[in-house]
Scaffold this motif. Sequence first.
Motif, PDB file in Angstrom:
ATOM      1  N   TYR A 134      39.977  42.094  64.685  1.00  0.00           N
ATOM      2  CA  TYR A 134      40.774  40.951  65.108  1.00  0.00           C
ATOM      3  C   TYR A 134      40.089  39.642  64.716  1.00  0.00           C
ATOM      4  CZ  TYR A 134      43.069  44.445  68.078  1.00  0.00           C
ATOM      5  OH  TYR A 134      43.737  45.545  68.542  1.00  0.00           O
ATOM      6  N   TYR A 135      38.782  39.605  64.915  1.00  0.00           N
ATOM      7  CA  TYR A 135      38.023  38.402  64.586  1.00  0.00           C
ATOM      8  C   TYR A 135      38.048  38.129  63.087  1.00  0.00           C
ATOM      9  CZ  TYR A 135      34.162  35.037  64.788  1.00  0.00           C
ATOM     10  OH  TYR A 135      33.378  33.908  64.688  1.00  0.00           O
ATOM     11  N   LEU A 136      37.899  39.185  62.294  1.00  0.00           N
ATOM     12  CA  LEU A 136      37.918  39.036  60.837  1.00  0.00           C
ATOM     13  C   LEU A 136      39.280  38.543  60.357  1.00  0.00           C
ATOM     14  CD1 LEU A 136      36.531  39.404  58.098  1.00  0.00           C
ATOM     15  CD2 LEU A 136      37.284  41.794  58.115  1.00  0.00           C
ATOM     16  N   ILE A 137      40.347  39.091  60.922  1.00  0.00           N
ATOM     17  CA  ILE A 137      41.694  38.654  60.540  1.00  0.00           C
ATOM     18  C   ILE A 137      41.896  37.185  60.895  1.00  0.00           C
ATOM     19  CG2 ILE A 137      44.151  38.953  61.039  1.00  0.00           C
ATOM     20  CD1 ILE A 137      43.568  41.948  61.410  1.00  0.00           C
ATOM     21  N   CYS A 138      41.446  36.788  62.058  1.00  0.00           N
ATOM     22  CA  CYS A 138      41.582  35.386  62.488  1.00  0.00           C
ATOM     23  C   CYS A 138      40.840  34.447  61.541  1.00  0.00           C
ATOM     24  CB  CYS A 138      41.058  35.214  63.910  1.00  0.00           C
ATOM     25  SG  CYS A 138      42.081  35.977  65.176  1.00  0.00           S
ATOM     26  N   LEU A 139      39.635  34.840  61.148  1.00  0.00           N
ATOM     27  CA  LEU A 139      38.852  34.002  60.234  1.00  0.00           C
ATOM     28  C   LEU A 139      39.532  33.884  58.871  1.00  0.00           C
ATOM     29  CD1 LEU A 139      35.175  35.118  61.005  1.00  0.00           C
ATOM     30  CD2 LEU A 139      36.389  33.091  61.832  1.00  0.00           C
ATOM     31  N   LEU A 140      40.079  34.981  58.376  1.00  0.00           N
ATOM     32  CA  LEU A 140      40.756  34.948  57.079  1.00  0.00           C
ATOM     33  C   LEU A 140      42.003  34.067  57.129  1.00  0.00           C
ATOM     34  CD1 LEU A 140      40.452  38.697  55.991  1.00  0.00           C
ATOM     35  CD2 LEU A 140      39.177  36.726  55.113  1.00  0.00           C
ATOM     36  N   VAL A 141      42.752  34.150  58.227  1.00  0.00           N
ATOM     37  CA  VAL A 141      43.949  33.315  58.360  1.00  0.00           C
ATOM     38  C   VAL A 141      43.559  31.845  58.446  1.00  0.00           C
ATOM     39  CG1 VAL A 141      45.919  32.775  59.832  1.00  0.00           C
ATOM     40  CG2 VAL A 141      45.305  35.150  59.423  1.00  0.00           C
ATOM     41  N   GLN A 142      42.480  31.563  59.146  1.00  0.00           N
ATOM     42  CA  GLN A 142      42.020  30.179  59.246  1.00  0.00           C
ATOM     43  C   GLN A 142      41.572  29.637  57.893  1.00  0.00           C
ATOM     44  OE1 GLN A 142      38.996  30.216  62.380  1.00  0.00           O
ATOM     45  NE2 GLN A 142      40.404  29.192  63.770  1.00  0.00           N
ATOM     46  N   LEU A 143      40.945  30.488  57.087  1.00  0.00           N
ATOM     47  CA  LEU A 143      40.432  30.039  55.793  1.00  0.00           C
ATOM     48  C   LEU A 143      41.538  29.859  54.759  1.00  0.00           C
ATOM     49  CD1 LEU A 143      37.162  32.159  55.467  1.00  0.00           C
ATOM     50  CD2 LEU A 143      37.323  29.698  55.814  1.00  0.00           C
ATOM     51  N   PHE A 144      42.507  30.763  54.758  1.00  0.00           N
ATOM     52  CA  PHE A 144      43.491  30.771  53.691  1.00  0.00           C
ATOM     53  C   PHE A 144      44.923  30.523  54.178  1.00  0.00           C
ATOM     54  CE2 PHE A 144      40.067  33.793  52.580  1.00  0.00           C
ATOM     55  CZ  PHE A 144      39.538  33.118  51.481  1.00  0.00           C
ATOM     56  N   ALA A 183      50.165  24.406  57.135  1.00  0.00           N
ATOM     57  CA  ALA A 183      51.407  24.780  57.809  1.00  0.00           C
ATOM     58  C   ALA A 183      51.143  25.739  58.959  1.00  0.00           C
ATOM     59  CB  ALA A 183      52.383  25.404  56.816  1.00  0.00           C
ATOM     60  N   ILE A 184      50.239  26.685  58.725  1.00  0.00           N
ATOM     61  CA  ILE A 184      49.894  27.645  59.773  1.00  0.00           C
ATOM     62  C   ILE A 184      48.974  27.007  60.806  1.00  0.00           C
ATOM     63  CG2 ILE A 184      48.628  29.784  60.230  1.00  0.00           C
ATOM     64  CD1 ILE A 184      49.746  30.938  57.714  1.00  0.00           C
ATOM     65  N   GLN A 185      48.013  26.216  60.347  1.00  0.00           N
ATOM     66  CA  GLN A 185      47.049  25.607  61.256  1.00  0.00           C
ATOM     67  C   GLN A 185      47.709  24.691  62.272  1.00  0.00           C
ATOM     68  OE1 GLN A 185      43.942  26.555  61.310  1.00  0.00           O
ATOM     69  NE2 GLN A 185      44.120  27.827  59.476  1.00  0.00           N
ATOM     70  N   ASP A 186      48.757  23.988  61.863  1.00  0.00           N
ATOM     71  CA  ASP A 186      49.407  23.032  62.753  1.00  0.00           C
ATOM     72  C   ASP A 186      50.568  23.628  63.535  1.00  0.00           C
ATOM     73  OD1 ASP A 186      47.659  21.118  61.815  1.00  0.00           O
ATOM     74  OD2 ASP A 186      49.028  20.437  60.230  1.00  0.00           O
ATOM     75  N   GLY A 187      50.929  24.874  63.252  1.00  0.00           N
ATOM     76  CA  GLY A 187      52.069  25.483  63.913  1.00  0.00           C
ATOM     77  C   GLY A 187      51.678  26.360  65.084  1.00  0.00           C
ATOM     78  N   PHE A 188      52.621  27.213  65.473  1.00  0.00           N
ATOM     79  CA  PHE A 188      52.402  28.097  66.615  1.00  0.00           C
ATOM     80  C   PHE A 188      51.265  29.075  66.341  1.00  0.00           C
ATOM     81  CE2 PHE A 188      53.455  32.076  68.901  1.00  0.00           C
ATOM     82  CZ  PHE A 188      53.370  31.597  70.193  1.00  0.00           C
ATOM     83  N   MET A 189      51.204  29.600  65.116  1.00  0.00           N
ATOM     84  CA  MET A 189      50.122  30.511  64.763  1.00  0.00           C
ATOM     85  C   MET A 189      48.765  29.819  64.855  1.00  0.00           C
ATOM     86  SD  MET A 189      49.124  33.502  63.939  1.00  0.00           S
ATOM     87  CE  MET A 189      50.677  34.307  63.524  1.00  0.00           C
ATOM     88  N   GLY A 190      48.719  28.556  64.478  1.00  0.00           N
ATOM     89  CA  GLY A 190      47.477  27.801  64.583  1.00  0.00           C
ATOM     90  C   GLY A 190      47.017  27.662  66.018  1.00  0.00           C
ATOM     91  N   THR A 191      47.966  27.470  66.935  1.00  0.00           N
ATOM     92  CA  THR A 191      47.628  27.374  68.353  1.00  0.00           C
ATOM     93  C   THR A 191      47.067  28.692  68.865  1.00  0.00           C
ATOM     94  OG1 THR A 191      49.360  25.712  68.718  1.00  0.00           O
ATOM     95  CG2 THR A 191      48.527  26.871  70.650  1.00  0.00           C
ATOM     96  N   ILE A 192      47.666  29.804  68.414  1.00  0.00           N
ATOM     97  CA  ILE A 192      47.159  31.123  68.810  1.00  0.00           C
ATOM     98  C   ILE A 192      45.730  31.313  68.327  1.00  0.00           C
ATOM     99  CG2 ILE A 192      47.440  33.606  68.479  1.00  0.00           C
ATOM    100  CD1 ILE A 192      50.420  33.184  68.416  1.00  0.00           C
ATOM    101  N   LEU A 193      45.484  30.963  67.059  1.00  0.00           N
ATOM    102  CA  LEU A 193      44.133  31.112  66.506  1.00  0.00           C
ATOM    103  C   LEU A 193      43.142  30.197  67.211  1.00  0.00           C
ATOM    104  CD1 LEU A 193      44.962  31.270  62.681  1.00  0.00           C
ATOM    105  CD2 LEU A 193      44.309  33.163  64.171  1.00  0.00           C
ATOM    106  N   LEU A 194      43.599  28.992  67.550  1.00  0.00           N
ATOM    107  CA  LEU A 194      42.734  28.024  68.213  1.00  0.00           C
ATOM    108  C   LEU A 194      42.230  28.544  69.551  1.00  0.00           C
ATOM    109  CD1 LEU A 194      41.700  25.111  67.668  1.00  0.00           C
ATOM    110  CD2 LEU A 194      43.610  24.302  69.070  1.00  0.00           C
ATOM    111  N   ASN A 195      42.999  29.400  70.189  1.00  0.00           N
ATOM    112  CA  ASN A 195      42.607  29.983  71.470  1.00  0.00           C
ATOM    113  C   ASN A 195      41.973  31.357  71.320  1.00  0.00           C
ATOM    114  OD1 ASN A 195      43.848  28.225  73.878  1.00  0.00           O
ATOM    115  ND2 ASN A 195      45.276  28.171  72.166  1.00  0.00           N
ATOM    116  N   LEU A 196      42.451  32.137  70.346  1.00  0.00           N
ATOM    117  CA  LEU A 196      41.969  33.502  70.190  1.00  0.00           C
ATOM    118  C   LEU A 196      40.543  33.553  69.634  1.00  0.00           C
ATOM    119  CD1 LEU A 196      42.588  36.478  70.451  1.00  0.00           C
ATOM    120  CD2 LEU A 196      43.636  36.420  68.180  1.00  0.00           C
ATOM    121  N   VAL A 197      40.233  32.699  68.670  1.00  0.00           N
ATOM    122  CA  VAL A 197      38.902  32.726  68.052  1.00  0.00           C
ATOM    123  C   VAL A 197      37.796  32.425  69.065  1.00  0.00           C
ATOM    124  CG1 VAL A 197      37.402  31.600  66.363  1.00  0.00           C
ATOM    125  CG2 VAL A 197      39.719  32.274  65.714  1.00  0.00           C
TER     126      VAL A 197
END
Length: 306
Positions: free
Chosen positions: A215-225, A229-243
Amino acid sequence: MKLRWTSVAWSFAYLLLLLSLATPLAVITVFFLMVPVVLLYTTLSTRAFILHVAPVWLVASLIFGPFILVQATFFIIPALVMGYLYKKRGPAFRTVVAGAGTILVEFLLLLLITTVVFKFNLASAIEDMLNTAFAPLQNMTDGSLAGGFTWSAEMSRQFSSLTVRMIPFTMIVCSLIVGVVTHAISRPTLASMGHAVPKMAPIREWRLPRSLIWYYLICLLVQLFGGEAIQDGFMGTILLNLVPMLQFLFMIQTASLFFFAAYHRKWNPVIPVLLVVAMVFFPPLRVAGILDIAFPLRDMITRSRR
């Protein structure tokens, strides 16, 4: 007689903790507010519990007004949940999770009510607070106190937005801390009062699932690439809390590894405590927890003793 006077003493402690909610000490005492309620509910009958708590609420409301009862109600509900499970001799982990989960649900309901019913905008409130606090620094570029640092209204907006997006993580961590602190104090206190309740497994035995690493590796990859659009959206909010939540869990696993090594290597008990403190100020040490999940480090530690 001993139990009765003990109950009176904990009722008085509960009153002091309630009164502290109206002072700056609340940032500390709020983490201990559930302890007296848990102890009273576990050791007394329902009728006796009400007779102990009702005078406390009455005195607190007379001193600071009825609003303090809203805060008291917020914390007494999870305390009753934990006290009920203590009476039933429920597993310690289940008791802590139930208490923390109740607090989390209350947080969410409170946020929903204040936002929908009272039209409270948390982001705007935080932004206004920051603008007021840093007003002396705005438009200061060369002042000796500012040191060339300028706090702008845009920075207040960005920080308030980040704070709001981090609310889920903050709620979860605060709920867990309150639940753990309550159990850490209540269980040995109840044991000293003749009410034995199950205890948590020693921290050296805690093991987190290996899937957390993926899960951590997937989160890091999504954050990097993932892109903006993802960082500022709903997915970005999830990552901001999940990481940070995953990082927090890895720190717990690291602490478990430290205590495991200290136990099997016969280290001084102070050493793992110092290592945990060092990890707080030097977060990269949590890599040890990741390695502990991914590889059989503990087998290597115990094997070297044979």
